[in-house]
Design a protein around this motif. Structure first.
Motif, PDB file in Angstrom:
ATOM      1  N   PHE A 126      43.580  13.317  30.777  1.00 51.10           N
ATOM      2  CA  PHE A 126      43.439  12.992  29.354  1.00 51.10           C
ATOM      3  C   PHE A 126      43.688  14.230  28.495  1.00 51.10           C
ATOM      4  O   PHE A 126      44.299  14.168  27.437  1.00 51.10           O
ATOM      5  N   ASN A 127      43.207  15.376  28.974  1.00 49.16           N
ATOM      6  CA  ASN A 127      43.393  16.624  28.238  1.00 49.16           C
ATOM      7  C   ASN A 127      44.865  16.968  28.085  1.00 49.16           C
ATOM      8  O   ASN A 127      45.280  17.507  27.077  1.00 49.16           O
ATOM      9  N   ASN A 128      45.658  16.633  29.118  1.00 50.15           N
ATOM     10  CA  ASN A 128      47.076  16.958  29.094  1.00 50.15           C
ATOM     11  C   ASN A 128      47.903  15.836  28.501  1.00 50.15           C
ATOM     12  O   ASN A 128      49.120  15.817  28.649  1.00 50.15           O
ATOM     13  N   GLY A 129      47.255  14.872  27.895  1.00 51.59           N
ATOM     14  CA  GLY A 129      47.975  13.798  27.220  1.00 51.59           C
ATOM     15  C   GLY A 129      48.509  12.731  28.146  1.00 51.59           C
ATOM     16  O   GLY A 129      49.272  11.871  27.714  1.00 51.59           O
ATOM     17  N   LEU A 130      48.136  12.738  29.412  1.00 50.06           N
ATOM     18  CA  LEU A 130      48.617  11.707  30.339  1.00 50.06           C
ATOM     19  C   LEU A 130      47.649  10.522  30.301  1.00 50.06           C
ATOM     20  O   LEU A 130      46.937  10.250  31.255  1.00 50.06           O
ATOM     21  N   TYR A 131      47.636   9.841  29.159  1.00 53.42           N
ATOM     22  CA  TYR A 131      46.669   8.757  28.971  1.00 53.42           C
ATOM     23  C   TYR A 131      46.855   7.633  29.985  1.00 53.42           C
ATOM     24  O   TYR A 131      45.906   7.042  30.471  1.00 53.42           O
ATOM     25  N   GLY A 132      48.113   7.323  30.288  1.00 55.72           N
ATOM     26  CA  GLY A 132      48.384   6.199  31.191  1.00 55.72           C
ATOM     27  C   GLY A 132      47.767   6.416  32.550  1.00 55.72           C
ATOM     28  O   GLY A 132      46.947   5.618  33.019  1.00 55.72           O
ATOM     29  N   VAL A 133      48.101   7.527  33.219  1.00 58.98           N
ATOM     30  CA  VAL A 133      47.600   7.797  34.557  1.00 58.98           C
ATOM     31  C   VAL A 133      46.076   7.969  34.517  1.00 58.98           C
ATOM     32  O   VAL A 133      45.344   7.474  35.374  1.00 58.98           O
ATOM     33  N   GLY A 134      45.592   8.659  33.482  1.00 60.66           N
ATOM     34  CA  GLY A 134      44.141   8.838  33.315  1.00 60.66           C
ATOM     35  C   GLY A 134      43.428   7.510  33.253  1.00 60.66           C
ATOM     36  O   GLY A 134      42.370   7.317  33.859  1.00 60.66           O
ATOM     37  N   SER A 135      44.041   6.562  32.525  1.00 62.31           N
ATOM     38  CA  SER A 135      43.430   5.236  32.404  1.00 62.31           C
ATOM     39  C   SER A 135      43.383   4.536  33.750  1.00 62.31           C
ATOM     40  O   SER A 135      42.378   3.899  34.094  1.00 62.31           O
ATOM     41  N   VAL A 136      44.462   4.649  34.526  1.00 65.24           N
ATOM     42  CA  VAL A 136      44.484   4.016  35.846  1.00 65.24           C
ATOM     43  C   VAL A 136      43.365   4.581  36.706  1.00 65.24           C
ATOM     44  O   VAL A 136      42.627   3.845  37.370  1.00 65.24           O
ATOM     45  N   MET A 137      43.188   5.913  36.650  1.00 63.03           N
ATOM     46  CA  MET A 137      42.133   6.546  37.449  1.00 63.03           C
ATOM     47  C   MET A 137      40.750   6.087  36.970  1.00 63.03           C
ATOM     48  O   MET A 137      39.840   5.862  37.783  1.00 63.03           O
ATOM     49  N   SER A 138      40.614   5.942  35.659  1.00 64.79           N
ATOM     50  CA  SER A 138      39.341   5.446  35.128  1.00 64.79           C
ATOM     51  C   SER A 138      39.064   4.039  35.624  1.00 64.79           C
ATOM     52  O   SER A 138      37.921   3.690  35.948  1.00 64.79           O
ATOM     53  N   LEU A 139      40.147   3.218  35.672  1.00 59.54           N
ATOM     54  CA  LEU A 139      39.986   1.848  36.154  1.00 59.54           C
ATOM     55  C   LEU A 139      39.483   1.833  37.594  1.00 59.54           C
ATOM     56  O   LEU A 139      38.651   1.005  37.967  1.00 59.54           O
ATOM     57  N   ILE A 140      40.015   2.767  38.398  1.00 60.12           N
ATOM     58  CA  ILE A 140      39.575   2.835  39.800  1.00 60.12           C
ATOM     59  C   ILE A 140      38.071   3.123  39.848  1.00 60.12           C
ATOM     60  O   ILE A 140      37.315   2.496  40.597  1.00 60.12           O
ATOM     61  N   MET A 141      37.635   4.063  39.015  1.00 57.88           N
ATOM     62  CA  MET A 141      36.202   4.377  38.931  1.00 57.88           C
ATOM     63  C   MET A 141      35.389   3.133  38.562  1.00 57.88           C
ATOM     64  O   MET A 141      34.359   2.826  39.163  1.00 57.88           O
ATOM     65  N   LEU A 142      35.897   2.434  37.534  1.00 56.08           N
ATOM     66  CA  LEU A 142      35.205   1.249  37.034  1.00 56.08           C
ATOM     67  C   LEU A 142      35.066   0.206  38.140  1.00 56.08           C
ATOM     68  O   LEU A 142      34.021  -0.418  38.319  1.00 56.08           O
ATOM     69  N   LEU A 143      36.154   0.062  38.900  1.00 54.17           N
ATOM     70  CA  LEU A 143      36.161  -0.890  40.003  1.00 54.17           C
ATOM     71  C   LEU A 143      35.077  -0.540  41.027  1.00 54.17           C
ATOM     72  O   LEU A 143      34.349  -1.414  41.508  1.00 54.17           O
ATOM     73  N   LEU A 144      34.971   0.766  41.318  1.00 50.33           N
ATOM     74  CA  LEU A 144      33.953   1.219  42.278  1.00 50.33           C
ATOM     75  C   LEU A 144      32.550   0.882  41.789  1.00 50.33           C
ATOM     76  O   LEU A 144      31.693   0.443  42.558  1.00 50.33           O
ATOM     77  N   VAL A 145      32.319   1.095  40.473  1.00 49.97           N
ATOM     78  CA  VAL A 145      30.999   0.809  39.905  1.00 49.97           C
ATOM     79  C   VAL A 145      30.681  -0.679  40.043  1.00 49.97           C
ATOM     80  O   VAL A 145      29.579  -1.066  40.460  1.00 49.97           O
ATOM     81  N   ILE A 146      31.699  -1.517  39.708  1.00 48.86           N
ATOM     82  CA  ILE A 146      31.472  -2.969  39.778  1.00 48.86           C
ATOM     83  C   ILE A 146      31.167  -3.393  41.212  1.00 48.86           C
ATOM     84  O   ILE A 146      30.206  -4.126  41.477  1.00 48.86           O
ATOM     85  N   VAL A 147      31.975  -2.882  42.154  1.00 48.92           N
ATOM     86  CA  VAL A 147      31.779  -3.250  43.557  1.00 48.92           C
ATOM     87  C   VAL A 147      30.376  -2.858  44.018  1.00 48.92           C
ATOM     88  O   VAL A 147      29.652  -3.649  44.634  1.00 48.92           O
TER      89      VAL A 147
END
Lengths: 268, 493
Positions: A229-250
């Protein structure tokens, strides 16, 4: 259409009364602004490349060896930290649950949590440096265990103190010695506590940032999201965040599946 | 019962010798001794807090006696942990393992059991030991199936224990205990959580099971009816002390003291004086009785069961006393009549007879001499050995009581206070010391309560008001009612 909407709105305003649900509006507004909308933005960002719908971000992540190995390392650190917390925390919680003054000691364990974790971690780093210990993966794990041990002890202590003593007496009565009583009753009956303890340590460990940077200069998954996110790579950062979110839900599904009844009543 | 006397000591399965259990110095069970014969159904009966459950837990091994010894089959097991004792317990709230199903709950003990496998081995010193083995899966499953048949729960093997009704959980708890074929089965108020109908059914089932299995049952309850119905022997307890041991008929017909009489069944209890052998005075009248061997004019308690009193209408010459009816209520098989015996004291008497009376009616009463149960009073006066607090003040149970006595501080003294000179204060802080009501017995025209101070001294108090068990009260005694005498025996000792 617009007219009828205005009429409805006018009626709403005219009939406005302070009911109980009104008090929930500020909270709902807050949730919308700071939880739902950001989540939606992450979801949108994850599938957006140059303003177009695409799976490009996912592919980019899969091709990014560094990010994947960070994820793997995070898992590894998470598993080691969780196991260490369990091995250290269970005996502590067990002994404290047997003592009347156990609750006070547990409070002492929680006390450091009121100090900001950055300050704690910086202090730990200062101690390591003063002792001339090289910072590395070991120190990172130490910092993690130090930070997350209370999250393991608390749910375990709650579950262990709530186990009805008559179960243990019944086991004794049926011929079980102290070790068998522990293995056959205490351990299975404390399973809900173990599971919530494990989740409460594992998930934050893999997503934490700062601790790993400060104590070892290594980057874990949380840190790489921060960097993306700091380097402006919002897309990839978002995908990684989604993976985290998925782990929390599971893990949450996992908890609720094993915490039938009583244990789900308390927060831990 | 005659058979029991023939049995010798060898058939004693449980024996408690002078067992005391204290918590923080407070005795919950106080110096009790009793023995139980093999195959007997023994009930520990008493109000809550009388020490009956603690006694059971001492036998099971969950509590260690502060003093005394416990024997099972002649072996001293005082220091043996619960898992090595040949007893099994049915717990008050069943304590079924929630993480195991019915089958696994019942098999819990069997899986831990070790039986001789028929072979032996000899160690270096030449001692011969039997080799032990676990039970096989087939053996366990057969035993579980048999016991499920006994408790009438066939087909419930794989049910979750939480999905069972109270009665079914109760049966599983019993099955889990008896499947291990213990020498003694301990039951801690096992029917307490069931509704009335279910209780009655389970009472009969338990009695049948006891007959069929031949296991010794030790049963704890506060329900006197349950105890009378089921037991071979009843042990009545109060305040950690055994009041009476006997078969149900004996405990009911010949209660050892006023407490037992009051606790088991309904009864009239009067204070009286033994005038001579076979002659007793109470309720301002002389009566013939069948008791002898008391001192002349010895104060005693007279107990009369309400069903032993006959109502005589009109001026029947057989009437021993006359009374005025207060109320008379039809109870199905009898009329429950309350009457006041004529005289200055106005003693109230409860009568169960099949004669209907009208309120205000004058009736005569007849009681057979054999139905007057006469017993010595447990105590005639409150007596405490203590020390002077200071001149004109004496210490009683940690409180500073003003009195008329000029002995110096620290002098050993004996303090005596009559039952009716102890004053009860509703507000604990108004008394000099606080106490808890242990029991309250109606004696026709007044209540005799026993109040236990925080120092574990039991005050006997006669009062006009009714006090409930466990009430906190304040105790006050007027200085002129405290008799203080110098206590000399201490010097001799």
């Amino acid at each position: 259409m617009a007219e009828s909407f205005m009429v409805k709105l006018k009626n709403k305003i005219k009939n406005f009364r302070i009911t109980r649900s009104v008090f929930a509006y500020p909270y709902i507004l807050f949730m919308l602004l700071f939880v739902v909308i950001p989540l939606a933005l992450i979801l949108v960002n994850a599938f957006l490349v140059d303003g177009k719908l695409s799976f490009g971000n996912f592919i980019a992540l899969l091709r990014d060896g560094a990010s994947l190995s960070t994820l793997l390392l995070s898992f590894l650190v998470g598993i080691i930290t969780t196991l260490l917390c369990l091995v250290i925390g269970y005996p502590v919680a067990y002994i404290l649950s047997k003592r009347a003054w156990g609750g006070i000691i547990v409070l002492l364990f929680i006390l450091p949590m009121w100090v900001n974790f950055l300050i704690r971690t910086l202090a730990t780093r200062a101690i390591f440096e003063a002792l001339n210990i090289d910072l590395g993966l070991g120190t990172v794990i130490f910092g993690m265990v130090y930070n997350f041990l209370p999250f393991m002890i608390l749910p375990l202590h709650t579950t262990l103190t709530n186990i009805d003593k008559s179960y243990l007496e019944a086991a004794q009565d049926l011929g079980a010695d102290a070790v068998t009583v522990f293995i056959k009753t205490t351990l299975p009956l404390s399973l809900p506590g173990i599971i919530s303890g494990v989740t409460m340590v594992f998930i934050p460990t893999i997503s934490t940032f700062a601790i790993s940077q400060l104590l070892g200069g290594t980057y874990l998954f949380g840190d790489s999201i921060y960097n993306k996110f700091n380097n402006g790579l919002y897309g990839v950062g978002s995908v990684m965040s989604l993976i985290m979110l998925l782990l929390v839900i599971v893990s949450n599904i996992f908890i609720s599946k094993y915490n039938k009844g009583e244990a789900s009543k308390n927060l831990w | 019962m005659a058979n029991n006397k023939k049995m010798n000591n060898a058939s004693k399965i449980i024996e408690l010798r002078k067992v005391t259990k204290e918590y923080d110095g407070n005795p919950v069970v106080n110096n009790i001794s009793f023995s139980i014969r093999k195959g007997e159904f023994v009930t520990l009966l008493g109000p809550s807090g009388c020490g009956k459950t603690t006694t059971l837990r001492l036998i099971a091994g969950f509590e260690k006696p502060t003093k005394g010894e416990i024997f099972i089959n002649g072996v001293n097991i005082t220091d043996i942990p619960p898992h090595e004792r040949p007893v099994n317990t049915v717990f008050q709230k069943y304590a079924l393992f929630p993480h195991l199903n019915v089958y696994k709950n019942i098999a819990f003990g069997l899986k831990l059991k070790r039986v001789p496998d028929g072979t032996t081995y000899t160690d270096k010193r030449g001692n011969v030991y039997q080799n032990l083995r676990k039970l096989t899966k087939e053996e366990i499953s057969e035993k579980v199936r048999n016991v499920l048949k006994i408790v009438d729960l066939e087909g419930f093997e794989h049910r979750d224990v939480d999905s069972l009704s109270g009665g079914q959980q109760q049966r599983v708890a019993i099955a889990r205990a008896i499947v291990n074929e213990p020498d003694v089965l301990l039951l801690d108020e096992p029917l307490g959580a069931l509704d009335l109908k279910m209780r009655k059914d389970m009472q009969i089932e338990l009695m049948n099971m006891h007959k069929k299995l031949g296991i010794t049952f030790v049963y704890v309850t506060h329900d006197q009816e349950e105890a009378l119905t089921m037991s071979d022997t009843i042990i009545v307890m109060r305040g950690g002390v055994i009041q009476q041991i006997g078969c149900p008929q004996k405990v009911y017909d010949e209660p050892a003291n006023a407490f037992v009489a009051d606790f088991i069944g309904e009864s009239n209890i009067f204070s009286g004086i033994m005038l001579d052998d076979y002659e007793v005075f109470f309720c301002e009248h002389n009566f013939k009785c069948v008791d002898k061997g008391f001192k002349k004019n010895e104060p005693i308690d007279v107990i009369i069961r309400p069903e032993d009193i006959s109502v005589l209408k009109g001026d029947n010459p057989k009437a021993m006393v006359t009374a005025q009816v207060i109320s008379s209520v039809f109870k199905g098989d009898h009329y429950q009549t309350i009457a006041i015996i004529d005289g200055e004291e106005g003693n109230e008497i409860l009568i169960h007879d099949n004669v209907e009376c009208l309120p205000g009616e004058k009736i005569g009463l007849y009681i057979k001499p054999a139905d007057l149960h006469i017993m010595r009073k447990p105590r005639l006066i409150n007596e405490i050995i203590t020390e002077m607090w200071s001149e004109n003040n004496v210490e009683i149970c940690g409180g500073k009581f003003p009195c008329h006595c000029n002995l110096p501080s620290g002098a050993k003294v004996k303090v005596q206070v009559d039952f009716d000179d102890v004053e009860i204060k509703d507000d604990e802080s108004e008394g000099i010391i606080g106490a808890t009501v242990v029991s309250s017995i109606y004696k026709g025209s007044y209540y005799q309560i026993v109040a236990r101070t925080d120092d574990y001294y039991d005050f006997f108090i006669d009062t006009d008001d009714e006090w409930l068990k466990d009430d906190r009260i304040g105790i006050y005694i007027k200085p002129e009612n405290i008799r203080v005498t110098e206590y000399a025996e201490a010097d001799n000792g």
